[in-house]
Design a protein around this motif. Structure first.
Motif, short mmCIF file in Angstrom:
data_model
loop_
_atom_site.label_atom_id
_atom_site.label_comp_id
_atom_site.label_asym_id
_atom_site.label_seq_id
_atom_site.Cartn_x
_atom_site.Cartn_y
_atom_site.Cartn_z
N ILE A 190 0.86 -1.18 0.00
CA ILE A 190 0.00 0.00 0.00
C ILE A 190 0.90 1.24 0.00
O ILE A 190 2.05 1.17 0.42
CB ILE A 190 -0.95 0.03 1.21
N PRO A 191 0.40 2.37 -0.47
CA PRO A 191 1.25 3.56 -0.54
C PRO A 191 1.50 4.22 0.82
O PRO A 191 0.68 4.10 1.74
CB PRO A 191 0.45 4.50 -1.45
N VAL A 192 2.64 4.87 0.93
CA VAL A 192 2.93 5.71 2.08
C VAL A 192 3.38 7.06 1.52
O VAL A 192 4.20 7.12 0.60
CB VAL A 192 4.03 5.10 2.98
N SER A 193 2.83 8.14 2.04
CA SER A 193 3.19 9.46 1.52
C SER A 193 4.62 9.79 1.94
O SER A 193 5.10 9.34 2.98
CB SER A 193 2.23 10.52 2.05
N ARG A 194 5.32 10.56 1.12
CA ARG A 194 6.71 10.91 1.40
C ARG A 194 6.87 11.58 2.74
O ARG A 194 7.85 11.34 3.47
CB ARG A 194 7.25 11.81 0.29
N LEU A 195 5.92 12.43 3.11
CA LEU A 195 6.02 13.17 4.37
C LEU A 195 5.83 12.26 5.58
O LEU A 195 6.19 12.65 6.70
CB LEU A 195 4.97 14.29 4.39
N ARG A 196 5.31 11.05 5.36
CA ARG A 196 5.02 10.17 6.49
C ARG A 196 5.93 8.94 6.55
O ARG A 196 5.78 8.12 7.46
CB ARG A 196 3.55 9.75 6.45
N GLU A 197 6.83 8.81 5.61
CA GLU A 197 7.71 7.64 5.60
C GLU A 197 8.54 7.55 6.87
O GLU A 197 8.62 6.50 7.51
CB GLU A 197 8.64 7.68 4.37
N GLN A 198 9.18 8.66 7.24
CA GLN A 198 10.03 8.67 8.42
C GLN A 198 9.21 8.42 9.70
O GLN A 198 9.62 7.67 10.59
CB GLN A 198 10.79 9.99 8.53
N ASP A 199 8.04 9.04 9.76
CA ASP A 199 7.17 8.84 10.92
C ASP A 199 6.68 7.41 11.01
O ASP A 199 6.50 6.87 12.10
CB ASP A 199 5.98 9.80 10.86
#
Length: 212
Positions: A190-199
């Protein structure tokens, strides 16, 4: 008491015991009066116990005569009106502790005129399309119903992470993150947004190892 009830919850009301039973819903906590039309609270409690052993039952009534019957249906408490605030607080503390100790939590979703109970441990991920939420379960089945993703996010527990505005994933099943995709069992992604990858990775570390 306010500090204990920070999680989202849903309250339903029924005019009598029969309406409660006919709803088909399985509730975590049920308050019952004794004097109700159609079917009294004690009769409803006995039927509930035959069908479901997990709900916490609390009687709230003006009648004192049924207190010993409450033991038969394994009620958490039998409160006599008018309520004593101290007694009520102690009762709710015990009820909440009992719910927290459940082996497996669940959510109740409404599908038309019926309800369905979904175990959190069986949810792989959830996605929203339009006004509908699609709950993908580990057995391959998908349950769809109407709810906002934000509302669903508040109803589940800390094992879930909002990896994308349209996706909520169960961290128990996350196998990794690569090129904007969350890796899940059975070759699912499933996708993960770039801004939330680290989180996402931080949340996964906290969830698995208790580290930030």
């Amino acid at each position: 008491m306010a500090e204990r009830f920070t999680d989202a919850y849903q309250i339903d009301r029924f005019l009598d015991g029969r309406s409660l039973l006919e709803s088909g819903c399985e509730f975590d906590l049920i308050f019952l009066d004794i004097q109700m039309r159609e079917m009294n609270g004690m009769e409803a409690a006995r039927i509930l116990r035959q069908k479901n052993r997990h709900s916490v039952l609390i009687f709230v009534t003006v009648l004192k005569d049924y207190v010993f019957d409450a033991f038969e249906v394994q009620a958490c408490d039998y409160l006599v009106k008018p309520l004593d605030s101290g007694h009520f607080k102690r009762t709710m503390d015990r009820a909440m502790k009992s719910l927290e100790q459940k082996e497996d939590k669940n959510i109740v979703v409404r599908r038309g005129t019926s309800c369905e109970v979904i175990r959190l441990s069986q949810i792989l991920y959830c996605e929203v399309q339009g006004r509908k939420v699609y709950v993908h379960q580990t057995d391959g089945t998908v349950v769809d119903y109407y709810e906002r993703m934000g509302d669903l996010e508040r109803r589940v527990d800390g094992r879930f992470f909002r990896c994308h505005r349209s996706y909520l994933v169960n961290l128990d099943f996350v196998r990794g993150c690569k090129e904007g995709r969350v890796m899940l069992p059975w070759r699912k992604e499933i996708p993960v947004s770039r801004l939330r990858e680290q989180d996402l990775m931080k949340a996964l570390m906290r969830h698995r190892f208790g580290r930030s």
